[in-house]
Design a protein around this motif. Structure first.
Motif, PDB file in Angstrom:
ATOM      1  N   GLU A  23       0.803  -1.232   0.000  1.00 28.24           N
ATOM      2  CA  GLU A  23       0.000   0.000   0.000  1.00 28.24           C
ATOM      3  C   GLU A  23       0.833   1.278   0.000  1.00 28.24           C
ATOM      4  O   GLU A  23       0.539   2.196  -0.769  1.00 28.24           O
ATOM      5  CB  GLU A  23      -0.974  -0.024   1.175  1.00 28.24           C
ATOM      6  CG  GLU A  23      -1.964   1.113   1.126  1.00 28.24           C
ATOM      7  CD  GLU A  23      -2.978   1.023   2.264  1.00 28.24           C
ATOM      8  OE1 GLU A  23      -3.891   1.843   2.257  1.00 28.24           O
ATOM      9  OE2 GLU A  23      -2.843   0.157   3.151  1.00 28.24           O
ATOM     10  N   PRO A  24       1.888   1.379   0.804  1.00 23.67           N
ATOM     11  CA  PRO A  24       2.663   2.628   0.794  1.00 23.67           C
ATOM     12  C   PRO A  24       3.285   2.953  -0.572  1.00 23.67           C
ATOM     13  O   PRO A  24       3.528   4.117  -0.877  1.00 23.67           O
ATOM     14  CB  PRO A  24       3.768   2.384   1.829  1.00 23.67           C
ATOM     15  CG  PRO A  24       3.241   1.305   2.713  1.00 23.67           C
ATOM     16  CD  PRO A  24       2.368   0.458   1.845  1.00 23.67           C
ATOM     17  N   TRP A  25       3.519   1.923  -1.374  1.00 24.30           N
ATOM     18  CA  TRP A  25       4.090   2.150  -2.705  1.00 24.30           C
ATOM     19  C   TRP A  25       3.008   2.358  -3.765  1.00 24.30           C
ATOM     20  O   TRP A  25       3.306   2.643  -4.914  1.00 24.30           O
ATOM     21  CB  TRP A  25       4.989   0.979  -3.105  1.00 24.30           C
ATOM     22  CG  TRP A  25       6.248   0.898  -2.303  1.00 24.30           C
ATOM     23  CD1 TRP A  25       7.224   1.854  -2.199  1.00 24.30           C
ATOM     24  CD2 TRP A  25       6.674  -0.186  -1.490  1.00 24.30           C
ATOM     25  NE1 TRP A  25       8.227   1.409  -1.367  1.00 24.30           N
ATOM     26  CE2 TRP A  25       7.917   0.156  -0.924  1.00 24.30           C
ATOM     27  CE3 TRP A  25       6.133  -1.433  -1.182  1.00 24.30           C
ATOM     28  CZ2 TRP A  25       8.616  -0.686  -0.082  1.00 24.30           C
ATOM     29  CZ3 TRP A  25       6.830  -2.275  -0.336  1.00 24.30           C
ATOM     30  CH2 TRP A  25       8.058  -1.893   0.203  1.00 24.30           C
ATOM     31  N   GLY A  26       1.758   2.164  -3.384  1.00 31.27           N
ATOM     32  CA  GLY A  26       0.651   2.390  -4.301  1.00 31.27           C
ATOM     33  C   GLY A  26       0.576   1.387  -5.438  1.00 31.27           C
ATOM     34  O   GLY A  26       0.109   1.731  -6.524  1.00 31.27           O
ATOM     35  N   ILE A  27       1.004   0.154  -5.189  1.00 29.00           N
ATOM     36  CA  ILE A  27       0.885  -0.866  -6.219  1.00 29.00           C
ATOM     37  C   ILE A  27       0.199  -2.104  -5.648  1.00 29.00           C
ATOM     38  O   ILE A  27       0.158  -2.307  -4.437  1.00 29.00           O
ATOM     39  CB  ILE A  27       2.243  -1.250  -6.845  1.00 29.00           C
ATOM     40  CG1 ILE A  27       3.174  -1.892  -5.827  1.00 29.00           C
ATOM     41  CG2 ILE A  27       2.899  -0.059  -7.500  1.00 29.00           C
ATOM     42  CD1 ILE A  27       4.417  -2.476  -6.448  1.00 29.00           C
ATOM     43  N   THR A  28      -0.335  -2.907  -6.541  1.00 32.12           N
ATOM     44  CA  THR A  28      -1.028  -4.126  -6.156  1.00 32.12           C
ATOM     45  C   THR A  28      -0.062  -5.311  -6.235  1.00 32.12           C
ATOM     46  O   THR A  28       1.007  -5.202  -6.845  1.00 32.12           O
ATOM     47  CB  THR A  28      -2.202  -4.392  -7.118  1.00 32.12           C
ATOM     48  OG1 THR A  28      -1.665  -4.693  -8.414  1.00 32.12           O
ATOM     49  CG2 THR A  28      -3.152  -3.198  -7.192  1.00 32.12           C
TER      50      THR A  28
END
Length: 140
Positions: A30-35
């Motif tokens: 989540e902190p990196w904004g990727i799935t």
């Protein structure tokens, strides 16, 4: 009468472990904004200097259209670049950026820590047995 666990109970436990690992992976990324799907694609792309979009789809076992959408998202975040394949004008090559390579390293380090913590609840012998057992199951 056998004392063997009911296969339904084993399946439920297996699903519970899988859900827990997926939930933790989602939280971790989540902190990196990727799935997780984006992370798998980025790792796959980073393992080669340049990958054809079709090869990315094949490695991820997804449709080419889906691979395009994943690469679009990674490109929008500056994690990969695209260029035409000089060998085949119809094909596209995808390469990781420096930011993409750094992110793979960060994700791998965090994943290793998370997995060590999760499986650390088992003894070394239990981990070996689990690996042997899971490796024996038929996978698609």
């Amino acid at each position: 009468m056998s004392n063997a666990p009911d296969p339904r109970e084993l399946a439920e436990l297996f699903h519970a472990v899988s859900r827990t690992m997926r939930r933790r992976t989602l939280a971790q990324l989540e902190p990196w904004g990727i799935t997780p799907h984006h992370a798998r694609a980025l790792r796959s792309i980073s393992e080669t200097d340049r990958a054809r979009l079709r090869d990315v789809a094949d490695r991820l076992r997804i449709a080419a259209r889906s691979a395009t959408e994943v690469v679009d998202a990674l490109e929008a975040k500056g994690l990969v670049t695209r260029e035409p394949d000089p060998q085949d004008r119809r094909a596209t090559l995808v390469s990781p950026t420096e930011d993409g390579l750094r992110l793979v390293e960060q994700i791998d380090a965090a994943r290793a820590e998370r997995n060590a913590e999760f499986f650390g609840a088992l003894t070394a012998e239990d981990r070996e047995a689990l690996q042997r057992i899971l490796g024996s199951l038929p996978l698609d």
